[in-house]
Design a protein around this motif. Structure first.
Motif, PDB file in Angstrom:
ATOM      1  N   THR A 195      -0.138  30.224 -80.028  1.00  0.00           N
ATOM      2  CA  THR A 195      -0.222  30.644 -78.628  1.00  0.00           C
ATOM      3  C   THR A 195      -1.555  30.207 -78.023  1.00  0.00           C
ATOM      4  N   CYS A 196      -1.727  28.913 -77.877  1.00  0.00           N
ATOM      5  CA  CYS A 196      -2.982  28.341 -77.380  1.00  0.00           C
ATOM      6  C   CYS A 196      -3.233  28.729 -75.927  1.00  0.00           C
ATOM      7  N   ILE A 197      -4.499  28.924 -75.605  1.00  0.00           N
ATOM      8  CA  ILE A 197      -4.911  29.181 -74.228  1.00  0.00           C
ATOM      9  C   ILE A 197      -5.578  27.921 -73.681  1.00  0.00           C
ATOM     10  N   PHE A 198      -5.132  27.493 -72.487  1.00  0.00           N
ATOM     11  CA  PHE A 198      -5.625  26.272 -71.854  1.00  0.00           C
ATOM     12  C   PHE A 198      -6.399  26.606 -70.578  1.00  0.00           C
ATOM     13  N   ASP A 199      -7.319  25.714 -70.216  1.00  0.00           N
ATOM     14  CA  ASP A 199      -7.985  25.865 -68.918  1.00  0.00           C
ATOM     15  C   ASP A 199      -7.129  25.213 -67.838  1.00  0.00           C
TER      16      ASP A 199
ATOM     17  N   ARG B 273       2.753  18.993 -79.410  1.00  0.00           N
ATOM     18  CA  ARG B 273       3.618  19.543 -78.366  1.00  0.00           C
ATOM     19  C   ARG B 273       2.801  20.006 -77.172  1.00  0.00           C
ATOM     20  N   GLY B 274       1.703  20.714 -77.458  1.00  0.00           N
ATOM     21  CA  GLY B 274       0.830  21.149 -76.370  1.00  0.00           C
ATOM     22  C   GLY B 274       0.290  19.977 -75.570  1.00  0.00           C
ATOM     23  N   ILE B 275      -0.026  18.911 -76.268  1.00  0.00           N
ATOM     24  CA  ILE B 275      -0.517  17.700 -75.610  1.00  0.00           C
ATOM     25  C   ILE B 275       0.559  17.103 -74.709  1.00  0.00           C
ATOM     26  N   ALA B 276       1.818  17.187 -75.134  1.00  0.00           N
ATOM     27  CA  ALA B 276       2.922  16.511 -74.444  1.00  0.00           C
ATOM     28  C   ALA B 276       3.527  17.321 -73.303  1.00  0.00           C
ATOM     29  N   ASP B 277       3.104  18.571 -73.117  1.00  0.00           N
ATOM     30  CA  ASP B 277       3.767  19.430 -72.151  1.00  0.00           C
ATOM     31  C   ASP B 277       3.706  18.910 -70.717  1.00  0.00           C
ATOM     32  N   LEU B 278       2.573  18.359 -70.308  1.00  0.00           N
ATOM     33  CA  LEU B 278       2.466  17.843 -68.945  1.00  0.00           C
ATOM     34  C   LEU B 278       3.451  16.696 -68.722  1.00  0.00           C
ATOM     35  N   LYS B 279       3.584  15.832 -69.718  1.00  0.00           N
ATOM     36  CA  LYS B 279       4.537  14.729 -69.611  1.00  0.00           C
ATOM     37  C   LYS B 279       5.969  15.253 -69.618  1.00  0.00           C
ATOM     38  N   ARG B 280       6.245  16.168 -70.517  1.00  0.00           N
ATOM     39  CA  ARG B 280       7.611  16.688 -70.629  1.00  0.00           C
ATOM     40  C   ARG B 280       8.049  17.404 -69.360  1.00  0.00           C
ATOM     41  N   ASN B 281       7.107  18.000 -68.641  1.00  0.00           N
ATOM     42  CA  ASN B 281       7.445  18.861 -67.518  1.00  0.00           C
ATOM     43  C   ASN B 281       8.307  18.168 -66.462  1.00  0.00           C
ATOM     44  N   SER B 282       8.196  16.866 -66.346  1.00  0.00           N
ATOM     45  CA  SER B 282       8.950  16.142 -65.310  1.00  0.00           C
ATOM     46  C   SER B 282      10.216  15.479 -65.846  1.00  0.00           C
ATOM     47  N   LEU B 283      10.498  15.645 -67.128  1.00  0.00           N
ATOM     48  CA  LEU B 283      11.624  14.950 -67.749  1.00  0.00           C
ATOM     49  C   LEU B 283      12.810  15.890 -67.979  1.00  0.00           C
ATOM     50  N   ASN B 284      14.024  15.357 -67.790  1.00  0.00           N
ATOM     51  CA  ASN B 284      15.249  16.070 -68.164  1.00  0.00           C
ATOM     52  C   ASN B 284      15.389  17.415 -67.464  1.00  0.00           C
ATOM     53  N   ARG B 285      14.852  17.532 -66.246  1.00  0.00           N
ATOM     54  CA  ARG B 285      14.833  18.822 -65.564  1.00  0.00           C
ATOM     55  C   ARG B 285      16.165  19.149 -64.880  1.00  0.00           C
ATOM     56  N   VAL B 286      16.500  20.427 -64.902  1.00  0.00           N
ATOM     57  CA  VAL B 286      17.563  20.957 -64.057  1.00  0.00           C
ATOM     58  C   VAL B 286      16.911  21.271 -62.715  1.00  0.00           C
TER      59      VAL B 286
ATOM     60  N   TYR C 281       6.626  27.187 -67.780  1.00  0.00           N
ATOM     61  CA  TYR C 281       5.448  28.054 -67.780  1.00  0.00           C
ATOM     62  C   TYR C 281       4.284  27.445 -67.008  1.00  0.00           C
ATOM     63  N   LEU C 282       4.316  26.143 -66.804  1.00  0.00           N
ATOM     64  CA  LEU C 282       3.267  25.488 -66.022  1.00  0.00           C
ATOM     65  C   LEU C 282       3.433  25.733 -64.530  1.00  0.00           C
ATOM     66  N   GLU C 283       4.551  26.382 -64.140  1.00  0.00           N
ATOM     67  CA  GLU C 283       4.903  26.516 -62.729  1.00  0.00           C
ATOM     68  C   GLU C 283       5.031  27.958 -62.246  1.00  0.00           C
ATOM     69  N   LYS C 284       4.705  28.946 -63.086  1.00  0.00           N
ATOM     70  CA  LYS C 284       4.923  30.331 -62.666  1.00  0.00           C
ATOM     71  C   LYS C 284       3.932  31.270 -63.347  1.00  0.00           C
ATOM     72  N   GLU C 285       3.754  32.417 -62.760  1.00  0.00           N
ATOM     73  CA  GLU C 285       2.921  33.452 -63.370  1.00  0.00           C
ATOM     74  C   GLU C 285       3.702  34.158 -64.474  1.00  0.00           C
ATOM     75  N   ASP C 286       2.967  34.565 -65.480  1.00  0.00           N
ATOM     76  CA  ASP C 286       3.589  35.303 -66.572  1.00  0.00           C
ATOM     77  C   ASP C 286       2.484  35.969 -67.390  1.00  0.00           C
TER      78      ASP C 286
ATOM     79  N   CYS D 225       0.162  28.411 -73.680  1.00  0.00           N
ATOM     80  CA  CYS D 225       1.385  27.794 -74.195  1.00  0.00           C
ATOM     81  C   CYS D 225       2.324  28.916 -74.626  1.00  0.00           C
ATOM     82  N   THR D 226       3.528  28.877 -74.123  1.00  0.00           N
ATOM     83  CA  THR D 226       4.465  29.981 -74.358  1.00  0.00           C
ATOM     84  C   THR D 226       5.475  29.677 -75.461  1.00  0.00           C
TER      85      THR D 226
END
Length: 580
Positions: free
Chosen positions: A12-16, A34-47, A381-386, A5-6
């Motif tokens: 700064t939680c680490i996820f599998d 927030r960490g729980i909601a990130d997958l849901k948020r990822n598809s909302l309000n996107r540019v 951050y769910l879509e790129k290396e960092d 989580c960035t």
């Protein structure tokens, strides 16, 4: 495979690869709302596309326009605004290389923690304190100016069953869940620190072995009389006695909140609070933020080893400089300045009136993106290396994407702009993984293979420096705005999931709609009376910073800043309440 989580967050939680927090200390298999909601948020309000003046466009047309606008200006008028929306080294730091090669103006990155970092470094050399493993060694804690239960849940988890005393300007949720709490007047934390130090000297409880000039500190605190300290803090002598006894007998770890640095006398307070543990012989007796003691060369990542900005603009003064016409082009990534910067309504007005050309690169339609001349899509951050670091623990994490990429990464965009600008400089085109290796000292192959490695903390040697000691304090007057964190939001993030709530000003006296007013303007707000809020304190959750008419609350903050790290004094004073 792991990802981190960035967020701008201690944990700064680490996820599998199933987006489950790993069951390793200190993450211990759980995360926040927030960490729980990130997958849901990822598809909302996107540019998801390129926009020019609100109309669909393409990347080449947008880049050509950006380059045209850059070339028509002096470099001193061009400002890049970037911060900690994503804590990845390749998202936040590395892209600044382009702007430093150009010689554009830069902010001073002061909005959050810089005041405390600089204040602590005066005494210790750097600001690193206790690591998660150290938290386990303590049986008691002083939580000073931090809403720990919301903003630092894994730290709270480690201490929740231990003795805790909270010092704050209101009865926060952390205060409610502590064994004791002490409510002080805003801006008076520095006086309380002086009072505690003075008691430790008076009772011969001081251990002078760690300080270089302990008599200087003794003489300094003795120059303040007890009546002055009690009047400033609002605490009687018995409460100050209790805190001195707590430090001497229980030897607590002191957790110092970032909010202090955004407050009146905040840098002075952090400076003296950090000396209290050393005065009783505790080497690592505080925690503020550890990122500057992990050996990461952030300057190298930004290209500052070879190039420098044409000038530095304080984050407290960006709105003011835009109003004065000194900044006419602003490139924003990883940040939402309309939400976060003081006097941010000046950004809105300048864009609307054509005095500022605004480019925003963001995964989401933030408030700033919505008003921009050019909007460019970025991946999450769910879509790129960092590579992600923490300002609490010392893991460095290789972030492996778990979803298809949407948008253009910050590194890709920087290089596309460089090519359009006909810049062929190795600082921009240096392999980003080679740069990460140089800046962190980590073997990149090992990092990518293992997913995360531990950095070696770097604690300064030698005695703790007593001087410099603060010389003059401000005395807050009138009502004072106090901001704090919310459990479901990270600054302006997660409104897509949890909603964009109406701004509420919690206070001791009023209910209903009215205005907050300062010398810089006024904003329309909803007041709500709360008996736990002291008189004169106006508490606002910092995730809801737009008034009932859509104007930024920060419009009335002004451009005052701290004297150590230039952090904007967001918790501002002399605020008038106008009832309607």
């Amino acid at each position: 495979m792991v990802h981190a989580c960035t967020r701008d967050c201690y944990d700064t939680c680490i996820f599998d690869d199933n987006h489950k927090p790993i069951d390793t200390f200190p993450f211990n298999g759980f995360t926040c709302s927030r960490g729980i909601a990130d997958l849901k948020r990822n598809s909302l309000n996107r540019v998801d596309s390129v926009y020019i003046e609100g109309k669909l466009s393409n990347i080449d047309e947008a880049l050509d326009l950006i380059v045209k606008e850059i070339r028509k200006r002096k470099k001193e008028e061009i400002l890049h605004v970037d911060y900690d929306g994503n804590q990845g080294l390749l998202t936040w730091y590395y892209p600044a290389r382009l702007w430093n090669v150009i010689g554009a103006a830069s902010t001073d990155y002061s909005i959050c923690s810089s005041e405390g970092h600089e204040a602590i470094k005066l005494h210790y050399g750097n600001s690193i304190g206790a690591l998660p493993e150290d938290f386990l060694k303590y049986e008691s804690f002083v939580i000073w100016g931090s809403e720990l239960v919301f903003s630092f849940i894994h730290g709270w988890n480690l201490i929740r069953d231990k003795y805790k005393a909270t010092i704050d300007v209101r009865i926060s949720e952390t205060a409610k869940r502590s064994n004791k709490y002490y409510i002080v007047k805003p801006g008076s934390d520095v006086y309380l620190a002086i009072g505690i130090i003075k008691r430790l000297f008076e009772r011969n409880w001081a251990d002078l072995s760690l300080l270089d000039e302990p008599e200087e500190l003794r003489n300094y605190v003795y120059s303040f009389n007890d009546e002055e300290i009690e009047e400033a803090t609002g605490l009687d002598s018995s409460k100050i006695d209790e805190l001195a006894e707590l430090y001497y007998y229980r030897r607590p770890l002191t957790i110092i909140g970032f909010a202090l640095g955004r407050s009146i006398n905040g840098g002075d307070a952090i400076s003296l609070i950090s000396l209290i543990p050393a005065l009783i012989g505790m080497k690592k007796g505080f925690f503020y933020a550890n990122s500057q003691g992990l050996g990461i060369d952030f300057k190298y990542l930004r290209g500052l080893h070879k190039y420098s900005p044409s000038r530095i603009v304080g984050m407290a003064e960006v709105g003011k400089e835009i109003e004065e016409g000194k900044i006419t082009f602003m490139f924003v990534w990883n940040s939402n300045p309309l939400h976060s910067l003081p006097m941010s309504d000046r950004i809105y007005d300048a864009v609307k009136e054509g005095r500022l050309f605004l480019v925003v690169h963001d995964p989401y339609w933030s408030e700033t993106a919505k008003i921009a001349n050019v909007v460019l899509p970025a991946p999450t951050y769910l879509e790129k290396e960092d590579v992600v670091y923490s300002y609490w623990h010392n893991y460095l994490v290789f972030n492996k994407p778990i979803l298809p990429k949407r948008g253009i990464t910050e590194v890709e965009l920087m290089r596309m702009l460089a090519i359009k600008l006909e810049i062929n400089d190795n600082v921009i085109f240096e392999d980003e993984w080679l740069a990460i290796g140089k800046a962190t000292g980590v073997n990149i192959t090992e990092l990518k293979t293992k997913g995360f490695v531990k950095l070696l903390p770097r604690y300064p040697e030698g005695k703790v420096r007593v001087k410099p000691l603060p010389e003059k304090f401000s005395k807050p007057s009138g009502n004072i705005i106090v901001f704090s964190s919310h459990p479901n939001y990270t600054n302006s993030q997660f409104k897509e999931v949890y909603g964009n709530k109406m701004v509420i000003v919690y206070n001791s006296e009023f209910d209903g709609i009215g205005y907050l007013s300062t010398n810089y303007g006024k904003v329309k707000v909803m007041f709500k009376r709360d008996p736990l809020i002291p008189r004169g304190v106006l508490f606002i959750p910092k995730s809801f910073l737009f008034d009932l008419d859509g104007k930024p609350i920060n419009s009335i903050i002004g451009f005052a800043k701290g004297k150590y790290g230039n952090t904007p004094i967001i918790n501002t004073a002399s605020v008038k309440i106008i009832k309607t």
